[in-house]
Scaffold this active site. Structure first.
Site, PDB file in Angstrom:
ATOM      1  N   HIS A 174       3.965 -15.820  41.034  1.00  0.00           N
ATOM      2  CA  HIS A 174       3.979 -14.664  40.481  1.00  0.00           C
ATOM      3  C   HIS A 174       2.680 -15.485  39.258  1.00  0.00           C
ATOM      4  O   HIS A 174       1.480 -14.343  39.284  1.00  0.00           O
ATOM      5  CB  HIS A 174       4.518 -14.034  39.601  1.00  0.00           C
ATOM      6  CG  HIS A 174       5.980 -13.493  39.498  1.00  0.00           C
ATOM      7  ND1 HIS A 174       5.732 -12.063  40.137  1.00  0.00           N
ATOM      8  CD2 HIS A 174       7.185 -14.016  39.791  1.00  0.00           C
ATOM      9  CE1 HIS A 174       6.710 -11.876  40.192  1.00  0.00           C
ATOM     10  NE2 HIS A 174       7.734 -12.579  39.591  1.00  0.00           N
ATOM     11  N   GLU A 228      17.582 -14.508  44.467  1.00  0.00           N
ATOM     12  CA  GLU A 228      16.846 -12.850  43.672  1.00  0.00           C
ATOM     13  C   GLU A 228      16.728 -11.389  44.957  1.00  0.00           C
ATOM     14  O   GLU A 228      15.997 -11.808  45.603  1.00  0.00           O
ATOM     15  CB  GLU A 228      15.921 -13.131  43.018  1.00  0.00           C
ATOM     16  CG  GLU A 228      15.869 -14.391  41.855  1.00  0.00           C
ATOM     17  CD  GLU A 228      14.215 -13.917  40.774  1.00  0.00           C
ATOM     18  OE1 GLU A 228      13.228 -13.666  41.302  1.00  0.00           O
ATOM     19  OE2 GLU A 228      14.482 -15.263  39.422  1.00  0.00           O
ATOM     20  N   HIS A 245      13.223 -10.014  43.586  1.00  0.00           N
ATOM     21  CA  HIS A 245      12.067 -11.309  44.568  1.00  0.00           C
ATOM     22  C   HIS A 245      11.563 -11.224  45.397  1.00  0.00           C
ATOM     23  O   HIS A 245      11.515 -11.642  46.199  1.00  0.00           O
ATOM     24  CB  HIS A 245      12.109 -11.944  42.905  1.00  0.00           C
ATOM     25  CG  HIS A 245      10.537 -13.472  43.652  1.00  0.00           C
ATOM     26  ND1 HIS A 245       9.892 -13.497  42.452  1.00  0.00           N
ATOM     27  CD2 HIS A 245       9.909 -13.660  44.660  1.00  0.00           C
ATOM     28  CE1 HIS A 245       8.690 -14.328  42.745  1.00  0.00           C
ATOM     29  NE2 HIS A 245       9.166 -14.749  44.089  1.00  0.00           N
TER      30      HIS A 245
HETATM   31 ZN   LIG Z   1       9.900 -12.675  40.830  1.00  0.00          ZN
END
Ligand SMILES: [Zn+2]
Length: 201
Positions: free
Chosen positions: A116, A180, A183
């Protein structure tokens, strides 16, 4: 204040003419049909604190272009749209998150940085034409084993939603994190460095 300056800088960058595929751009300028729900600009996130001064999603241009292609595909084939929770995340925000949740399964250690922080990862879900989120078995930022795409103890419709999300995102160059379901890293994330934030701790 410094955070505000950083975001102003990013907005200015995103409108610069000299764009190439690694430029940091505002996602809205690439695809305004992707729904933006920036939880870190609200208190509705795992920290319970407002971390971002702005609810604008920024990404590397090639990442935004690829996400837009995925969104169009979802829309044309399934009548779904992408909703994005997070894209580019400044490094000083990563440090704050790490203070609150120092667990590498869920938050990247800021000494290594997250994809990110490079503008090369997205946190997303899918919504139907009425804007209702599809059921993926957990909410965004659920820090339990159920958030993992490898957790299979769900009814079939949830497993099918997860399968669809992963397959389509793979098709457009995104790789899912194995802890996740929301993600995805852009496959060429290593091309992009973490922008230096002078004067920000
Ligand atoms: Zn993420």
């Amino acid at each position: 204040m410094i955070k505000k300056i950083l975001f102003t800088f990013l907005i200015a960058l995103s409108f610069s003419n000299a764009q190439n595929d690694s430029s940091i751009v505002s996602l809205k300028t690439i695809d305004s049909t992707i729904i933006q729900d920036v939880r870190y600009a609200t208190t509705n996130n795992f920290t319970g604190k407002v971390l971002y001064p702005s609810a604008i999603v920024f990404l590397r241009k090639v990442v935004a272009d690829s996400l837009s292609k995925a969104n169009k595909y979802f829309l044309e084939k399934y009548n779904y749209r992408i909703k994005i929770f997070d894209g580019f995340r400044p490094l000083h925000i990563q440090k704050l998150m790490w203070q609150i949740m120092p667990d590498e399964r869920y938050v990247a250690n800021p000494t290594k940085g997250s994809r990110h922080n490079r503008g090369a990862a997205v946190d997303i879900t899918l919504v139907d034409l009425n804007g209702n989120e599809l059921d993926f078995g957990t909410q965004y930022d659920d820090f339990s084993e159920k958030a993992s795409p490898n957790y299979l103890d769900f009814p079939n419709p949830i497993l099918e939603n997860r399968k669809l999300l992963k397959e389509v995102m793979n098709k457009f160059g995104f790789i899912q994190l194995d802890s996740e379901w929301w993600h995805f890293d852009f496959k060429d994330w290593k091309r992009f460095s973490i922008p230096v934030e002078d004067g920000i701790d």
